[in-house]
Write a protein that holds these residues in place. Structure first.
Motif, mmCIF file in Angstrom:
data_model
loop_
_atom_site.group_PDB
_atom_site.id
_atom_site.type_symbol
_atom_site.label_atom_id
_atom_site.label_comp_id
_atom_site.label_asym_id
_atom_site.label_seq_id
_atom_site.Cartn_x
_atom_site.Cartn_y
_atom_site.Cartn_z
ATOM 1 N N ALA A 1 0.831 -1.212 0.000
ATOM 2 C CA ALA A 1 0.000 0.000 0.000
ATOM 3 C C ALA A 1 0.862 1.257 0.000
ATOM 4 O O ALA A 1 0.597 2.217 -0.732
ATOM 5 C CB ALA A 1 -0.936 -0.009 1.211
ATOM 6 N N VAL A 2 1.916 1.273 0.819
ATOM 7 C CA VAL A 2 2.813 2.428 0.888
ATOM 8 C C VAL A 2 3.557 2.607 -0.430
ATOM 9 O O VAL A 2 3.676 3.728 -0.961
ATOM 10 C CB VAL A 2 3.804 2.262 2.052
ATOM 11 N N LEU A 3 4.069 1.515 -0.978
ATOM 12 C CA LEU A 3 4.807 1.601 -2.235
ATOM 13 C C LEU A 3 3.901 2.069 -3.372
ATOM 14 O O LEU A 3 4.322 2.843 -4.244
ATOM 15 C CB LEU A 3 5.426 0.241 -2.565
ATOM 16 N N LEU A 4 2.657 1.614 -3.345
ATOM 17 C CA LEU A 4 1.693 2.036 -4.363
ATOM 18 C C LEU A 4 1.423 3.536 -4.267
ATOM 19 O O LEU A 4 1.366 4.236 -5.286
ATOM 20 C CB LEU A 4 0.388 1.260 -4.199
ATOM 21 N N ALA A 5 1.279 4.048 -3.059
ATOM 22 C CA ALA A 5 1.022 5.479 -2.872
ATOM 23 C C ALA A 5 2.200 6.323 -3.333
ATOM 24 O O ALA A 5 2.023 7.369 -3.962
ATOM 25 C CB ALA A 5 0.708 5.765 -1.404
ATOM 26 N N ALA A 6 3.409 5.880 -3.037
ATOM 27 C CA ALA A 6 4.590 6.626 -3.475
ATOM 28 C C ALA A 6 4.652 6.703 -4.995
ATOM 29 O O ALA A 6 4.974 7.749 -5.570
ATOM 30 C CB ALA A 6 5.854 5.979 -2.926
ATOM 31 N N PRO B 1 10.042 6.875 -7.545
ATOM 32 C CA PRO B 1 10.375 5.455 -7.448
ATOM 33 C C PRO B 1 9.962 4.874 -6.096
ATOM 34 O O PRO B 1 10.146 5.506 -5.054
ATOM 35 C CB PRO B 1 11.898 5.439 -7.615
ATOM 36 N N MET B 2 9.404 3.668 -6.125
ATOM 37 C CA MET B 2 8.950 3.044 -4.882
ATOM 38 C C MET B 2 10.081 2.900 -3.872
ATOM 39 O O MET B 2 9.877 3.024 -2.665
ATOM 40 C CB MET B 2 8.347 1.676 -5.182
ATOM 41 N N GLY B 3 11.281 2.647 -4.362
ATOM 42 C CA GLY B 3 12.401 2.414 -3.459
ATOM 43 C C GLY B 3 12.795 3.609 -2.634
ATOM 44 O O GLY B 3 13.503 3.464 -1.626
ATOM 45 N N THR B 4 12.357 4.813 -3.028
ATOM 46 C CA THR B 4 12.722 5.995 -2.252
ATOM 47 C C THR B 4 12.060 6.002 -0.876
ATOM 48 O O THR B 4 12.472 6.772 -0.009
ATOM 49 C CB THR B 4 12.335 7.277 -3.007
ATOM 50 N N VAL B 5 11.048 5.177 -0.677
ATOM 51 C CA VAL B 5 10.475 5.038 0.664
ATOM 52 C C VAL B 5 11.453 4.308 1.569
ATOM 53 O O VAL B 5 11.514 4.550 2.770
ATOM 54 C CB VAL B 5 9.128 4.291 0.617
ATOM 55 N N SER B 6 12.255 3.416 0.993
ATOM 56 C CA SER B 6 13.163 2.582 1.783
ATOM 57 C C SER B 6 14.412 3.321 2.225
ATOM 58 O O SER B 6 14.822 3.215 3.384
ATOM 59 C CB SER B 6 13.569 1.345 0.970
ATOM 60 N N SER B 7 15.025 4.068 1.313
ATOM 61 C CA SER B 7 16.265 4.764 1.668
ATOM 62 C C SER B 7 16.606 5.797 0.611
ATOM 63 O O SER B 7 15.973 5.871 -0.450
ATOM 64 C CB SER B 7 17.433 3.770 1.796
ATOM 65 N N SER C 1 17.258 4.641 -2.917
ATOM 66 C CA SER C 1 16.105 4.127 -3.672
ATOM 67 C C SER C 1 16.008 2.609 -3.638
ATOM 68 O O SER C 1 15.529 1.977 -4.584
ATOM 69 C CB SER C 1 16.157 4.612 -5.128
ATOM 70 N N ARG C 2 16.451 2.026 -2.543
ATOM 71 C CA ARG C 2 16.354 0.577 -2.355
ATOM 72 C C ARG C 2 16.596 0.263 -0.889
ATOM 73 O O ARG C 2 17.083 1.113 -0.136
ATOM 74 C CB ARG C 2 17.383 -0.159 -3.217
ATOM 75 N N LEU C 3 16.263 -0.946 -0.501
ATOM 76 C CA LEU C 3 16.611 -1.400 0.845
ATOM 77 C C LEU C 3 18.065 -1.856 0.824
ATOM 78 O O LEU C 3 18.444 -2.728 0.033
ATOM 79 C CB LEU C 3 15.694 -2.550 1.265
ATOM 80 N N GLY D 1 17.524 6.000 5.858
ATOM 81 C CA GLY D 1 16.724 4.855 5.435
ATOM 82 C C GLY D 1 16.085 4.126 6.599
ATOM 83 O O GLY D 1 16.321 4.435 7.776
ATOM 84 N N LEU D 2 15.286 3.123 6.270
ATOM 85 C CA LEU D 2 14.486 2.398 7.254
ATOM 86 C C LEU D 2 15.210 1.213 7.881
ATOM 87 O O LEU D 2 14.664 0.576 8.793
ATOM 88 C CB LEU D 2 13.204 1.869 6.589
ATOM 89 N N GLU D 3 16.402 0.889 7.423
ATOM 90 C CA GLU D 3 17.034 -0.369 7.827
ATOM 91 C C GLU D 3 17.239 -0.495 9.334
ATOM 92 O O GLU D 3 16.983 -1.550 9.920
ATOM 93 C CB GLU D 3 18.377 -0.542 7.103
ATOM 94 N N ALA D 4 17.723 0.566 9.981
ATOM 95 C CA ALA D 4 17.985 0.498 11.425
ATOM 96 C C ALA D 4 16.697 0.265 12.198
ATOM 97 O O ALA D 4 16.666 -0.516 13.160
ATOM 98 C CB ALA D 4 18.665 1.781 11.898
#
Length: 319
Positions: free
Chosen positions: A73-78, A85-91, A94-96, A219-222
């Motif tokens: 859902a989040v990736l779709l909204a982005a 790019p969907m990956g910009t939500v991750s870091s 633009s990727r995890l 990014g979201l990794e931590a």
């Protein structure tokens, strides 16, 4: 400073948030409808609310899966609303960043294990029995497989929703990182329900610390690493005991003693992550863990605004 790779207008974060909620709700309803039909065909018993039940492990699996729907859902909204790019939500890359995620998991594991061990040695809270019965080998192995398969997606989904989408959405409107961190931390605690003041406080602290780590590390990794291990270790232990999954207790129900152990662990983890981050910055010549070994040329205002996703802010912007 909040920067975006997509199209930014004041209404896009609001429209995207509505899409996240709607898409998650639609997928959850589809899952519930499918399980109800399957329950009718399999003649499954009904719970107190008149819906089909699949036992403690099965119902827990469905609950974890319904939360995991927040990721698509989040990736779709982005992609659809902000046209980025969907990956910009991750870091910011633009990727995890899997290597950085592995490092954060390694930092979090001993701290989480130590915290759980200390909490296990503490007496049971007043009003709760400390007597636990072995669940049995088949139930334990089934529960363990369920937890290890679904908890990583459930924990990551909460991070994508709160430290990903919400933090970036608010960050698109303001310069201060703390203005972006505070709302998502409060909403994160609220989403777990109201248990005790101590539990709510613990969740707010978790949201604030992981929000700051998300901005500081780009990014979201931590945040994902700590959240996954927190849930994975505690739920893996719970699979060994009969009736543990039937409990309605969440982190919101923590007492003061558990919070007094958990909060220092979260702060110590943040300290370790920031220490490693600074070392990697010096080694790589970059302000983002895992970046190139040489510093890129200073960006122009135009290229800077097209290089970093909404919400990942420069902590020095307030200075």
């Amino acid at each position: 400073m909040a920067l975006t790779t997509g199209q930014h207008s004041w209404w896009r974060p609001l429209a995207g948030t509505a899409l996240v909620l709607m898409a998650t709700a639609v997928m959850t309803v589809m899952l519930a409808s499918g399980t109800e039909i399957a329950g009718e065909l399999a003649n499954r018993p009904l719970d107190s609310e008149g819906t089909a039940t699949w036992g403690d492990i099965g119902d827990t699996a469905l609950a974890l899966l319904s939360i995991a729907f927040a990721i698509p859902a989040v990736l779709l909204a982005a992609h659809c609303v902000q046209h980025r790019p969907m990956g910009t939500v991750s870091s910011v890359e633009s990727r995890l960043r899997w290597r950085w995620l592995a490092i954060c998991l390694a930092l979090a594991l001993p701290l989480v294990l130590f915290t759980v061990a200390v909490q296990a040695l503490m007496p049971a809270p007043a009003g709760k029995s400390g007597d636990l019965a072995w669940a049995g080998t088949p139930a334990f192995l089934t529960g363990l497989a369920t937890v290890w398969l679904l908890v990583p997606f459930q924990a990551a989904a909460e991070e994508y929703a709160f430290r990903g989408w919400l933090l970036q959405a608010v960050g698109a409107w303001c310069r201060s990182p703390w203005m972006a961190i505070t709302p998502q931390a409060l909403l994160f605690a609220t989403a777990h329900g109201w248990g005790t003041v101590w539990g709510f406080t613990d969740l707010v602290v978790f949201g604030v610390v992981t929000g700051w780590l998300t901005i500081r590390t780009g990014g979201l990794e931590a945040a994902i690493a700590l959240h996954i291990l927190n849930n994975l270790v505690s739920m893996s232990i719970a699979t060994a005991f009969a009736g543990a999954f039937a409990s309605d207790d969440t982190a919101a129900d923590m007492d003061w003693a558990a919070v007094a152990i958990d909060v220092p662990m979260v702060l110590l983890y943040a300290t370790a992550v920031l220490w490693v981050t600074r070392r990697r910055e010096r080694a790589n010549g970059t302000d983002v863990p895992g970046g190139p070994n040489t510093s890129p040329p200073p960006p122009t205002p135009q290229t800077a605004a097209a290089s970093r996703p909404t919400g990942y802010m420069d902590p020095a912007a307030e200075a």
